[in-house]
Scaffold this active site. Structure first.
Site, mmCIF file in Angstrom:
data_model
loop_
_atom_site.group_PDB
_atom_site.id
_atom_site.type_symbol
_atom_site.label_atom_id
_atom_site.label_comp_id
_atom_site.label_asym_id
_atom_site.label_seq_id
_atom_site.Cartn_x
_atom_site.Cartn_y
_atom_site.Cartn_z
ATOM 1 N N ARG A 34 0.797 -1.231 0.000
ATOM 2 C CA ARG A 34 0.000 0.000 0.000
ATOM 3 C C ARG A 34 0.825 1.275 0.000
ATOM 4 N NH1 ARG A 34 -2.801 -3.255 3.253
ATOM 5 N NH2 ARG A 34 -4.923 -3.736 2.648
ATOM 6 N N GLN A 101 1.405 -8.706 10.487
ATOM 7 C CA GLN A 101 0.528 -8.680 9.311
ATOM 8 C C GLN A 101 1.287 -9.222 8.106
ATOM 9 O OE1 GLN A 101 -0.096 -4.354 10.259
ATOM 10 N NE2 GLN A 101 -2.191 -4.764 9.674
ATOM 11 N N HIS A 121 -2.292 -12.685 9.011
ATOM 12 C CA HIS A 121 -2.629 -12.831 7.592
ATOM 13 C C HIS A 121 -2.054 -14.111 6.982
ATOM 14 C CE1 HIS A 121 -3.345 -8.200 7.321
ATOM 15 N NE2 HIS A 121 -4.362 -8.844 7.852
ATOM 16 N N CYS A 129 -5.197 -26.277 0.821
ATOM 17 C CA CYS A 129 -6.164 -26.739 -0.168
ATOM 18 C C CYS A 129 -7.536 -26.190 0.191
ATOM 19 C CB CYS A 129 -6.208 -28.266 -0.210
ATOM 20 S SG CYS A 129 -7.593 -28.858 -1.226
ATOM 21 N N CYS A 154 -4.939 -30.056 -5.700
ATOM 22 C CA CYS A 154 -4.632 -30.905 -4.548
ATOM 23 C C CYS A 154 -4.531 -32.360 -4.992
ATOM 24 C CB CYS A 154 -5.732 -30.770 -3.503
ATOM 25 S SG CYS A 154 -5.513 -31.848 -2.072
ATOM 26 N N CYS A 157 -7.588 -34.377 -3.077
ATOM 27 C CA CYS A 157 -9.015 -34.180 -3.347
ATOM 28 C C CYS A 157 -9.289 -33.442 -4.650
ATOM 29 C CB CYS A 157 -9.681 -33.451 -2.175
ATOM 30 S SG CYS A 157 -9.386 -31.679 -2.163
ATOM 31 N N THR A 195 3.635 -0.399 10.327
ATOM 32 C CA THR A 195 2.243 -0.646 9.967
ATOM 33 C C THR A 195 1.495 0.681 9.950
ATOM 34 O OG1 THR A 195 0.127 -1.585 10.725
ATOM 35 C CG2 THR A 195 1.851 -1.373 12.377
ATOM 36 N N ILE A 238 13.249 2.112 10.136
ATOM 37 C CA ILE A 238 12.976 1.034 11.094
ATOM 38 C C ILE A 238 14.240 0.236 11.393
ATOM 39 C CG2 ILE A 238 11.763 -1.177 11.361
ATOM 40 C CD1 ILE A 238 9.460 0.150 9.723
HETATM 41 ZN ZN LIG Z 1 -7.460 -31.133 -0.960
#
Ligand SMILES: [Zn+2]
Length: 257
Positions: A34, A101, A121, A129, A154, A157, A195, A238
């Site tokens: 952002r 985050q 997040h 999956c 996957c 499945c 942040t 930072i």
């Molecule tokens: Zn799966």
């Protein structure tokens, strides 16, 4: 704001909770989505790739997403001095929790204990999956993409695979948010790093910590909505400020002698 004063707060604190955002990883070469140089600011189409509804309904979006994951700058990124400063806080026995985050796992790579890191997040280093909920290492799926599968499914499945991250339009995981908010309420010092404090409910951790009596420090290049109520706002780099305040007053004065 006098850095030495904040150093003193850290020396006195016993349960520091840090909340980190994209700003802590930009010095590791991972762009902020952002910020002014952000991926979405420069290329609005990129935001569509991270919307869950587009992802689930459009194979072309998934193919583009897999290519973008393959080429993510995060795979070559190393933790920077900002990440290492938070490891130093944990080694000093002061870090109660590290809410992030970020999805890059640079905190864990830097040396923070995984059990202290709360990834609100998710993480790009795992896949999940969408059909059966199975999770595993992202690199295994990226190998399949490299080998020529543009949209791998996957193997159990046949479901759609995705990085184990929270996309736009996707619900946060309530248990993870609860854990983050509970930790914030237990802090005696709350540090928000890199942040914008504009994304809720995560930004609400600031209010919870402050409401519970924690001192609050903001380390961010740009202003945040909480600057006026924070006990200290540090807006320089930072990866310079965080090591300077995390190493403790005594060792800071020793290194000047
Ligand atoms: Zn799966």
């Amino acid at each position: 704001m006098d850095l030495d004063e904040v150093r003193g707060w850290i020396d006195d604190a016993r349960r520091i909770v840090a909340l980190t955002g994209a700003g802590i990883s930009t010095d590791s070469g991972i762009p902020d989505f952002r910020g002014p140089q952000g991926v979405w600011t420069k290329n609005p189409r990129a935001e569509k790739l991270s919307n869950i509804h587009h992802y689930l309904s459009d194979p072309e979006v998934r193919k583009a997403s897999w290519q973008s994951r393959l080429n993510s700058p995060a795979w070559n990124a190393s933790p920077n001095p900002g990440h290492l400063a938070l490891v130093a806080l944990e080694r000093r026995g002061k870090l109660h929790a590290l809410i992030t985050q970020n999805i890059d796992e640079l905190h864990q790579l830097a040396g923070n204990s995984p059990e202290r890191v709360i990834e609100v997040h998710g993480t790009m280093r795992k896949f999940m999956c969408w059909g059966c909920g199975m999770r595993g290492p992202m690199q295994k799926v990226l190998e399949r993409v490299r080998a020529g599968e543009p949209d791998p499914k996957c193997r159990d499945c046949g479901g759609i695979l995705k990085s184990d991250t929270i996309s736009f339009g996707q619900q946060l995981v309530p248990e993870v948010i609860d854990r983050a908010m509970q930790a914030a309420g237990e802090a005696d010092l709350f540090i928000a790093v890199g942040t914008s404090l504009q994304v809720y409910p995560v930004a609400g951790a600031f209010d919870i910590a402050r409401g519970a009596g924690a001192k609050t420090v903001i380390v961010n290049a740009e202003p945040t909505p909480y600057d006026a109520v924070a006990d200290a706002v540090l807006s320089s780099s930072i990866s310079e400020v965080l090591p300077a305040i995390a190493r403790g007053r005594e060792s800071a004065s020793r290194s000047l002698q």
